[in-house]
Design a protein around this motif. Structure first.
Motif, PDB file in Angstrom:
ATOM      1  N   PRO A 216       0.802  -1.228   0.000  1.00 53.16           N
ATOM      2  CA  PRO A 216       0.000   0.000   0.000  1.00 53.16           C
ATOM      3  C   PRO A 216       0.834   1.276   0.000  1.00 53.16           C
ATOM      4  O   PRO A 216       0.412   2.288  -0.575  1.00 53.16           O
ATOM      5  CB  PRO A 216      -0.834  -0.127   1.279  1.00 53.16           C
ATOM      6  N   GLU A 217       2.030   1.226   0.635  1.00 54.13           N
ATOM      7  CA  GLU A 217       2.840   2.437   0.687  1.00 54.13           C
ATOM      8  C   GLU A 217       3.422   2.818  -0.667  1.00 54.13           C
ATOM      9  O   GLU A 217       3.902   3.930  -0.866  1.00 54.13           O
ATOM     10  CB  GLU A 217       3.976   2.280   1.707  1.00 54.13           C
ATOM     11  N   ARG A 218       3.344   1.908  -1.642  1.00 58.16           N
ATOM     12  CA  ARG A 218       3.841   2.198  -2.986  1.00 58.16           C
ATOM     13  C   ARG A 218       2.713   2.531  -3.961  1.00 58.16           C
ATOM     14  O   ARG A 218       2.940   2.607  -5.170  1.00 58.16           O
ATOM     15  CB  ARG A 218       4.664   1.020  -3.508  1.00 58.16           C
ATOM     16  N   VAL A 219       1.511   2.722  -3.455  1.00 63.32           N
ATOM     17  CA  VAL A 219       0.366   3.054  -4.300  1.00 63.32           C
ATOM     18  C   VAL A 219      -0.260   4.354  -3.807  1.00 63.32           C
ATOM     19  O   VAL A 219      -0.544   4.510  -2.620  1.00 63.32           O
ATOM     20  CB  VAL A 219      -0.688   1.929  -4.287  1.00 63.32           C
ATOM     21  N   LEU A 220      -0.452   5.280  -4.734  1.00 60.31           N
ATOM     22  CA  LEU A 220      -1.157   6.530  -4.431  1.00 60.31           C
ATOM     23  C   LEU A 220      -2.501   6.523  -5.139  1.00 60.31           C
ATOM     24  O   LEU A 220      -2.572   6.261  -6.340  1.00 60.31           O
ATOM     25  CB  LEU A 220      -0.350   7.743  -4.912  1.00 60.31           C
ATOM     26  N   VAL A 221      -3.564   6.812  -4.403  1.00 61.27           N
ATOM     27  CA  VAL A 221      -4.887   6.982  -5.003  1.00 61.27           C
ATOM     28  C   VAL A 221      -5.162   8.476  -5.123  1.00 61.27           C
ATOM     29  O   VAL A 221      -5.168   9.199  -4.123  1.00 61.27           O
ATOM     30  CB  VAL A 221      -5.974   6.308  -4.152  1.00 61.27           C
ATOM     31  N   THR A 222      -5.327   8.941  -6.347  1.00 56.57           N
ATOM     32  CA  THR A 222      -5.655  10.345  -6.586  1.00 56.57           C
ATOM     33  C   THR A 222      -7.062  10.440  -7.163  1.00 56.57           C
ATOM     34  O   THR A 222      -7.747   9.430  -7.357  1.00 56.57           O
ATOM     35  CB  THR A 222      -4.670  11.001  -7.569  1.00 56.57           C
TER      36      THR A 222
END
Length: 376
Positions: A156-162
């Motif tokens: 999860p720390e390597r995924v950004l939800v924009t």
């Protein structure tokens, strides 16, 4: 930070606009950003980017039409260029692969990919490998982010939800519309869609659903704004259903005519994503104060608060789509109230500033993490 944006296209379409928006925000925040786009075919992208004051780097082909030799030359050129940057930010699968190959084993920079559409979320072996070897992935809506974490097994720390972003000053409720030009009476109920006309944008389903609307509201009109290879088929379907008076084809609109088109609608419909998974046309119409109606999927599920800023229907459920259209077109006061709420949501949460700040913070975080390693 020093960032190189990569896009294997020469055209101002799909991911080009969000890429440029984020790049401008990063520059505004003090970072060094260059953009490299396809150099083989002629297109308008370079001029559009330079017109926005962005720095376009030459010397890379970035073409999916290149053969193995030209692709390898690109990898070598990109490997040399990458020494100047902290982040290579890819936007299409081709430039993503090049960035990964250019950085293989060096650890000098980080590779980040923005996944702009659900097509890049298919669990093909090479797609899975590319995502898992990337240092960071940017999703354009919560549904895509969940798929990256749960479906691809990314930390999860390597995924950004924009979220997508819309210019609330340009796309605003007040201003001219197209009603007089199109022969629409004041107060006549109008639903509209702005999208390229092609089979996967599901115009045919909208026409089918609208037949039920006309049975209840004979004066209602459906406005189709856009061009594309599927236009003849949609016209034929309209004729077969006897809806020639009810469906108006308004053509391709750009510049000031685009917000004017949205202001012509009472409700703004979108049924499928295109190359830009943020479904920008839905956001633009909502920023113009028009409630959204969409199938429940991807970005629309986040943009539309069902019953609060518009209405959502189960994917492919034509009776539910007919009911949603009828409900708002027959109740103008409710449609206006939902439209005001839609405008407020867009100008609060779906802004270029918010997206740029989120990407900036994410890139800093990725640079603080060790380089990604292949995960089984």
């Amino acid at each position: 930070m020093r960032i190189l944006e990569l896009l294997s296209s020469p055209y101002w379409t799909g991911p080009a606009e969000p890429m440029a928006s984020v790049a401008r925000e990063l520059v505004r925040r003090g970072h060094e950003v260059q953009l490299a786009v396809e150099g083989r075919r002629q297109g308008d992208l370079r001029d559009r980017l330079r017109g926005l004051g962005l720095d376009v780097r030459e010397g890379l082909t970035l073409s999916t039409r290149s053969g193995p030799l030209a692709t390898w030359r690109d990898v070598r050129a990109l490997r040399r260029a990458a020494r100047e940057y902290d982040v290579l930010h890819a936007h299409f699968s081709h430039d993503h692969a090049l960035a990964l190959l250019a950085g293989a084993g060096t650890g000098r920079h980080r590779v980040v990919r923005t996944v702009h559409s659900s097509r890049s979320l298919s669990r093909r072996p090479l797609q899975r490998l590319a995502h898992r070897r990337s240092d960071g992935l940017v999703a354009v809506c919560p549904a895509h982010g969940r798929e990256l974490v749960e479906g691809f097994g990314l930390p999860p720390e390597r995924v950004l939800v924009t979220r997508g972003a819309v210019d609330g000053a340009r796309f605003a409720p007040d201003g001219p519309d197209l009603r007089a030009e199109l022969g629409l009476a004041p107060g006549q109920p109008v639903a509209g869609i702005v999208a390229r006309v092609k089979p996967d944008r599901r115009h045919g389903e909208l026409v089918e659903a609208f037949r039920g609307v006309v049975e209840r509201l004979p004066e209602a009109r459906l406005l189709v704004v856009g061009r594309g290879e599927g236009l003849a088929a949609v016209r034929a379907r309209v004729a077969a259903l006897g809806l020639e008076r009810a469906v108006i084809f308004a053509g391709y609109r750009t510049g000031a005519e685009l917000p004017a088109a949205y202001r012509t609608f009472d409700v703004n419909v979108l049924l499928a994503e295109g190359n830009d998974g943020t479904c920008r046309a839905l956001l633009e119409g909502m920023a113009c104060g028009r409630p959204g109606i969409a199938y429940r999927f991807g970005a629309p599920e986040d943009a539309i608060l069902d019953g609060g800023t518009g209405l959502l229907a189960p994917d492919g459920d034509l009776p539910a789509l007919t009911a949603a259209l009828t409900a708002l077109l027959s109740d103008p006061a409710r449609a206006r109230a939902l439209g005001r709420a839609a405008r407020a949501r867009m100008t609060t949460l779906f802004t270029e500033e918010a997206r740029g700040a989120a990407v900036e913070a994410f890139l800093r975080r990725i640079l603080s993490l060790p380089p990604a390693r292949a995960r089984g």
